[in-house]
Design an enzyme around this catalytic site. Structure first.
Site, PDB file in Angstrom:
ATOM      1  N   LEU A 207       6.181 -54.699  -6.621  1.00 23.42           N
ATOM      2  CA  LEU A 207       6.749 -54.455  -7.829  1.00 23.42           C
ATOM      3  C   LEU A 207       5.446 -53.936  -9.122  1.00 23.42           C
ATOM      4  O   LEU A 207       4.614 -54.872  -9.103  1.00 23.42           O
ATOM      5  CB  LEU A 207       7.438 -55.571  -8.320  1.00 23.42           C
ATOM      6  CG  LEU A 207       8.259 -55.382  -9.828  1.00 23.42           C
ATOM      7  CD1 LEU A 207       9.204 -54.441  -9.755  1.00 23.42           C
ATOM      8  CD2 LEU A 207       8.792 -56.765 -10.114  1.00 23.42           C
ATOM      9  N   HIS A 208       5.663 -52.950  -9.710  1.00 21.02           N
ATOM     10  CA  HIS A 208       4.956 -52.634 -10.722  1.00 21.02           C
ATOM     11  C   HIS A 208       5.482 -51.821 -11.610  1.00 21.02           C
ATOM     12  O   HIS A 208       6.544 -50.965 -11.489  1.00 21.02           O
ATOM     13  CB  HIS A 208       3.727 -51.876 -10.284  1.00 21.02           C
ATOM     14  CG  HIS A 208       3.883 -50.519  -9.381  1.00 21.02           C
ATOM     15  ND1 HIS A 208       4.437 -50.611  -8.184  1.00 21.02           N
ATOM     16  CD2 HIS A 208       3.791 -49.349  -9.598  1.00 21.02           C
ATOM     17  CE1 HIS A 208       4.512 -49.376  -7.720  1.00 21.02           C
ATOM     18  NE2 HIS A 208       4.006 -48.683  -8.439  1.00 21.02           N
ATOM     19  N   PHE A 209       5.145 -51.979 -13.290  1.00 14.92           N
ATOM     20  CA  PHE A 209       5.711 -51.076 -14.104  1.00 14.92           C
ATOM     21  C   PHE A 209       4.478 -49.990 -14.539  1.00 14.92           C
ATOM     22  O   PHE A 209       3.474 -50.539 -14.802  1.00 14.92           O
ATOM     23  CB  PHE A 209       5.863 -51.821 -15.351  1.00 14.92           C
ATOM     24  CG  PHE A 209       7.342 -52.727 -15.213  1.00 14.92           C
ATOM     25  CD1 PHE A 209       8.750 -51.935 -15.467  1.00 14.92           C
ATOM     26  CD2 PHE A 209       7.299 -53.810 -14.504  1.00 14.92           C
ATOM     27  CE1 PHE A 209       9.734 -52.758 -15.135  1.00 14.92           C
ATOM     28  CE2 PHE A 209       8.663 -54.465 -14.344  1.00 14.92           C
ATOM     29  CZ  PHE A 209       9.671 -54.038 -14.548  1.00 14.92           C
TER      30      PHE A 209
END
Ligand SMILES: [Zn+2]
Length: 179
Positions: A138-140
């Site tokens: 997960l990454h923004f």
């Protein structure tokens, strides 16, 4: 659509040092295989590595970190991610979720100080079908934007112009990171 970078002198060493996870469209991956485990995840490798790879880590917290995107859409393009190899937002525990959000907040503050952008894009591509290049961790994305930066070059010539070297971005963002 394929993109050619007018300037990317740092890239070969970076790609060699990590994996194919950041491979740009049309670029030959240097490794095969997915990123479904921490052992073959570029983010986990970066967070575990020392030396020059540290120059992509602008913030390292206990449960969340911020990295320079190796293929920025604009100078200062950051990736904010949990330090644990987690695929889905719903897999985060409360402390991880809180630190991830606090780190996202700090990323916007640092980019504001470092680049004085006119705006920021903040977003996530959750899953490969949604456009994630590395869906298993997960990454923004936090991307500075400027009025008029609508990327004429990308639109017209399929070329991204990168006006700043990543080491310079790293220096500016680390200096501006709130403490
Ligand atoms: Zn990972």
């Amino acid at each position: 659509m394929t993109f050619d970078h007018l300037w990317a002198g740092w890239r070969a060493a970076y790609v060699t040092s990590v994996s194919d996870a950041f491979a740009a469209p049309g670029e030959q991956p240097l490794r095969t295989g997915g990123a479904d485990t921490p052992e073959n995840c570029v983010f986990c490798q970066l967070l575990a590595a020392g030396g020059k790879d540290e120059h992509y880590v602008v913030f390292r917290g206990k449960r969340a970190a911020a990295l320079l995107n190796a293929y920025p859409y604009a100078s200062g393009h950051l990736l904010v991610l949990p330090t644990r190899h987690v695929r889905a937002l719903g897999d985060l525990d409360d402390e991880e979720a809180a630190e991830l959000w606090a780190t996202t907040r700090d990323a916007t503050i640092a980019l504001g100080h470092a680049y004085s952008p006119d705006g920021l894009n903040l977003g996530a591509n959750l899953g490969r079908a949604a456009g994630a290049g590395l869906p298993d961790h997960l990454h923004f994305h936090v991307v500075p934007r400027w009025v008029g930066d609508t990327n004429f070059m990308t639109t017209v010539a399929s070329v991204r112009v990168l006006p700043e070297a990543l080491p310079e971005s790293w220096r500016r963002i680390v200096a501006a990171w709130p403490h």
